[in-house]
Design a protein around this motif. Structure first.
Motif, mmCIF file in Angstrom:
data_model
loop_
_atom_site.group_PDB
_atom_site.id
_atom_site.type_symbol
_atom_site.label_atom_id
_atom_site.label_comp_id
_atom_site.label_asym_id
_atom_site.label_seq_id
_atom_site.Cartn_x
_atom_site.Cartn_y
_atom_site.Cartn_z
ATOM 1 N N GLU A 146 0.835 -1.207 0.000
ATOM 2 C CA GLU A 146 0.000 0.000 0.000
ATOM 3 C C GLU A 146 0.863 1.248 0.000
ATOM 4 O O GLU A 146 0.590 2.210 -0.728
ATOM 5 N N ILE A 147 1.912 1.276 0.824
ATOM 6 C CA ILE A 147 2.806 2.425 0.850
ATOM 7 C C ILE A 147 3.443 2.626 -0.516
ATOM 8 O O ILE A 147 3.515 3.748 -1.032
ATOM 9 N N SER A 148 3.897 1.520 -1.116
ATOM 10 C CA SER A 148 4.559 1.600 -2.409
ATOM 11 C C SER A 148 3.630 2.163 -3.479
ATOM 12 O O SER A 148 4.028 3.007 -4.290
ATOM 13 N N GLN A 149 2.373 1.702 -3.472
ATOM 14 C CA GLN A 149 1.420 2.195 -4.466
ATOM 15 C C GLN A 149 1.232 3.706 -4.342
ATOM 16 O O GLN A 149 1.240 4.441 -5.339
ATOM 17 N N HIS A 150 1.070 4.198 -3.111
ATOM 18 C CA HIS A 150 0.864 5.634 -2.906
ATOM 19 C C HIS A 150 2.114 6.424 -3.280
ATOM 20 O O HIS A 150 2.027 7.497 -3.895
ATOM 21 N N LEU A 151 3.281 5.908 -2.909
ATOM 22 C CA LEU A 151 4.520 6.601 -3.242
ATOM 23 C C LEU A 151 4.747 6.645 -4.749
ATOM 24 O O LEU A 151 5.232 7.647 -5.288
ATOM 25 N N GLN A 152 4.400 5.557 -5.448
ATOM 26 C CA GLN A 152 4.530 5.538 -6.901
ATOM 27 C C GLN A 152 3.679 6.639 -7.534
ATOM 28 O O GLN A 152 4.134 7.360 -8.425
ATOM 29 N N LEU A 153 2.439 6.767 -7.074
ATOM 30 C CA LEU A 153 1.545 7.769 -7.644
ATOM 31 C C LEU A 153 2.044 9.187 -7.368
ATOM 32 O O LEU A 153 2.078 10.036 -8.263
ATOM 33 N N ILE A 154 2.435 9.446 -6.115
ATOM 34 C CA ILE A 154 2.902 10.787 -5.755
ATOM 35 C C ILE A 154 4.183 11.124 -6.514
ATOM 36 O O ILE A 154 4.329 12.225 -7.067
ATOM 37 N N SER A 155 5.133 10.179 -6.545
ATOM 38 C CA SER A 155 6.401 10.426 -7.241
ATOM 39 C C SER A 155 6.179 10.645 -8.729
ATOM 40 O O SER A 155 6.844 11.490 -9.345
ATOM 41 N N SER A 156 5.245 9.894 -9.320
ATOM 42 C CA SER A 156 4.947 10.067 -10.746
ATOM 43 C C SER A 156 4.392 11.453 -11.023
ATOM 44 O O SER A 156 4.799 12.134 -11.975
ATOM 45 N N SER A 191 9.512 3.426 -6.393
ATOM 46 C CA SER A 191 8.539 4.097 -5.533
ATOM 47 C C SER A 191 9.203 4.971 -4.477
ATOM 48 O O SER A 191 8.580 5.862 -3.910
ATOM 49 N N GLY A 192 10.472 4.728 -4.185
ATOM 50 C CA GLY A 192 11.175 5.485 -3.152
ATOM 51 C C GLY A 192 11.391 4.709 -1.874
ATOM 52 O O GLY A 192 12.061 5.197 -0.963
ATOM 53 N N LEU A 193 10.827 3.488 -1.789
ATOM 54 C CA LEU A 193 11.000 2.700 -0.566
ATOM 55 C C LEU A 193 12.471 2.376 -0.314
ATOM 56 O O LEU A 193 12.912 2.299 0.829
ATOM 57 N N ARG A 194 13.243 2.180 -1.383
ATOM 58 C CA ARG A 194 14.653 1.832 -1.202
ATOM 59 C C ARG A 194 15.430 2.996 -0.597
ATOM 60 O O ARG A 194 16.540 2.808 -0.090
ATOM 61 N N TYR A 195 14.881 4.211 -0.667
ATOM 62 C CA TYR A 195 15.486 5.352 0.009
ATOM 63 C C TYR A 195 14.816 5.621 1.356
ATOM 64 O O TYR A 195 15.473 6.060 2.297
ATOM 65 N N LEU A 196 13.509 5.386 1.416
ATOM 66 C CA LEU A 196 12.746 5.801 2.590
ATOM 67 C C LEU A 196 13.231 5.132 3.868
ATOM 68 O O LEU A 196 13.537 5.803 4.862
ATOM 69 N N PHE A 197 13.319 3.796 3.864
ATOM 70 C CA PHE A 197 13.681 3.107 5.100
ATOM 71 C C PHE A 197 15.137 3.345 5.507
ATOM 72 O O PHE A 197 15.405 3.590 6.684
ATOM 73 N N PRO A 198 16.100 3.298 4.568
ATOM 74 C CA PRO A 198 17.466 3.657 4.980
ATOM 75 C C PRO A 198 17.568 5.092 5.484
ATOM 76 O O PRO A 198 18.271 5.364 6.462
ATOM 77 N N LEU A 199 16.846 6.015 4.820
ATOM 78 C CA LEU A 199 16.942 7.416 5.239
ATOM 79 C C LEU A 199 16.250 7.631 6.579
ATOM 80 O O LEU A 199 16.721 8.429 7.400
ATOM 81 N N MET A 200 15.146 6.944 6.826
ATOM 82 C CA MET A 200 14.504 7.048 8.130
ATOM 83 C C MET A 200 15.420 6.512 9.229
ATOM 84 O O MET A 200 15.500 7.090 10.324
ATOM 85 N N THR A 201 16.125 5.433 8.937
ATOM 86 C CA THR A 201 17.083 4.895 9.906
ATOM 87 C C THR A 201 18.202 5.892 10.156
ATOM 88 O O THR A 201 18.591 6.148 11.306
#
Length: 523
Positions: A146-156, A191-201
């Motif tokens: 679900e997060i990925s789907q929303h991030l894909q739409l926003i990033s697009s 989608s940005g997940l590959r950046y989101l979790f490392p950057l949040m950490t």
């Protein structure tokens, strides 16, 4: 009498031996969850940083060594209770074969073990480093989707807006960026997940070292989310511009991956710049070295008297509990998930009364994402009527998060907007006379489609995605099964057509297929 502040507390050889034994017992008991963690870190780029988290945590604990040496370890029965709770969660995870429960149970047991050994005062000293371990455990797959789907739409959307700034004509349809000469698909990997979790950490660690009021530290951590979204959108926009002028190769291979590294480094630079600005804002200004410094533990005073730690009773009780659990987990046979007998969906009839069906296929790129075990996609039609598309997805096991993707999150990815979504029911001869469904009206430009869908899971018909997850867990424990499927029917709503006619088409086909489903989605 010696003052407590002047005493240096150190572990004896016996204490160190018991700590090694406790670590070995935790590793043996939670071996399946740990093995799955390693597998996820290996195959999922968004969690590939997980290997570093335990070592960073150990470093942060060592950094507090001077403070720990000055605090006597009193032990705590609250730690014993926390370990007991963690082991109960572990049992539930083993019975349900849900790795996520086992992994979180490991964190609970580890925190309880530390608390039972150190006591509340020392535990508070290293609480934040221990919380960092949470970031190494992946979130539930359905939540990630679900997060990925929303991030894909926003990033697009943001990426396309950036492309248009340069005067390039571009059209966006869901996650597909149409440049005219070619189309770019913003897939899950972008989608940005590959950046989101490392950057949040990284943001959590930066906030930990940032000597500033709490609101500034919280701001640093929470800002990693919009920073990730904006920088990933910028990356998508830049790729679109490069493709427009230099061709499709700009969106593939090494260059594509290298751009990802540049974006992450840029995110890190923005995060550091943000802390620099926050440090200059407000009355509590201080030199950068003081505001954000990596301090090493103070040296132990040479003349300080040394006392050796004893073994607190709650800690000894935890060792007994861990030993008992390890022995039981070794003696009990590994639970193998039940696989019910069923027919393959390829045998689903194409002729249903007046409905004549034509089979279709799903491209391999989408099958790789869906990770299903069996599927059916057929276009049914009656003479002189618009067609109805039937899609059935079956999963033999959903214990690893590989479950049916909800149309509620997938439809927007294709550019379709959900204009209306409600729960309804259809009169049938089975399911106690009423089949519950989700009824969605979706729209793309001037085109409209009517969608019915539901989840058929081990004899239940469900319309709520979260209830689906609950019953996967419940049935895994009570029935040793997690199989199930999704059923979806779609028909176009023609211009000027009464919506009731589209409803009648879908309801008619559903009444034909519903008596057959138990053969393919077993009860």
């Amino acid at each position: 009498m010696e003052s407590t502040a002047s005493v240096v507390w150190r572990p004896s050889g016996l204490v160190l031996t018991t700590l090694v034994v406790a670590a070995a017992l935790l590793g043996f008991t939670f071996q399946h969850g740990i093995a799955e963690l390693l597998r996820v870190w290996e195959i999922k780029e968004e969690y590939s940083f997980g290997y570093l988290i335990p070592f960073i945590t150990l470093f942060l604990v060592w950094q507090r060594k001077d403070r720990l040496e000055s605090v006597p370890f009193t032990g705590s029965w609250a730690g014993f209770a926390l370990v007991l709770f963690g082991l109960l969660v572990y049992v539930a995870g083993e019975l349900s074969t849900l790795y996520l429960l086992i992994q979180y149970a490991l964190l609970l047991a580890l925190a309880g073990l530390v608390l039972a050994f150190t006591g509340p005062a020392a535990f508070r000293v290293i609480l934040v480093p221990l919380l960092l371990l949470v970031f190494m455990v992946p979130l539930p797959q359905f939540f990630l989707s679900e997060i990925s789907q929303h991030l894909q739409l926003i990033s697009s959307q943001i990426g396309v807006a950036f492309i248009r700034i340069f005067g390039i004509s571009v059209f966006l349809e869901g996650n597909v960026i149409d440049l005219g000469t070619m189309k770019l698909q913003v897939v899950e990997a972008c989608s940005g997940l590959r950046y989101l979790f490392p950057l949040m950490t990284l943001g959590f660690i930066c906030a930990y070292f940032f000597s500033a009021p709490f609101w500034k530290r919280a701001f640093v951590f929470l800002s990693t989310i919009p920073i990730t979204v904006l920088m990933n959108s910028l990356r998508i926009g830049i790729i679109g511009i490069l493709v427009e002028f230099w061709g499709e190769s700009q969106a593939e291979g090494f260059l594509h991956d290298f751009e990802g590294w540049i974006v992450f480094m840029a995110c890190t630079a923005v995060l550091v710049g943000e802390m620099w600005l926050l440090n200059r804002f407000g009355q509590a200004r201080r030199p950068w070295r003081e505001a954000f410094g990596l301090e090493l533990p103070a040296a132990t005073p040479k003349d300080a008297p040394v006392h050796y730690r004893s073994l607190p009773v709650p800690y000894l009780a935890v060792l007994v509990l861990l030993l008992s659990t390890a022995v039981l987990s070794f003696l009990l046979p590994q639970r193998v998930e039940a696989t019910p007998a069923r027919e393959d969906l390829i045998s689903f009839p194409l002729l249903l009364g007046e409905w004549q069906g034509v089979s279709d296929r799903i491209e391999q790129i989408y099958l790789n994402e869906l990770k299903l075990d069996d599927y059916l996609i057929v276009n049914y039609a009656k003479p002189n009527q618009p067609p109805v598309n039937l899609y059935i997805a079956y999963y033999g096991s959903q214990r690893k998060g590989q479950s049916a993707h909800s149309p509620r999150t997938c439809m927007p990815g294709g550019g379709w907007r959900i204009a209306d979504l409600e729960q309804a029911s259809i009169d049938t001869d089975i399911f106690a006379g009423q089949l519950p469904i989700n009824r969605a009206l979706i729209q793309l430009g001037d085109r409209r489609q009517l969608v019915y869908y539901w989840f058929q899971q081990r004899g239940r018909v469900l319309t709520n995605e979260y209830l689906v997850k609950w019953f996967i867990f419940w049935d895994a424990i009570t029935r040793n099964r997690t199989d199930g499927g999704l059923v979806r029917v779609v028909t176009p709503v023609l211009p000027g057509e009464d919506m009731k006619e589209a409803d009648q088409r879908l309801a008619s086909l559903v009444r034909h297929i519903s008596p057959l489903l138990a053969r393919y989605l077993p009860d």
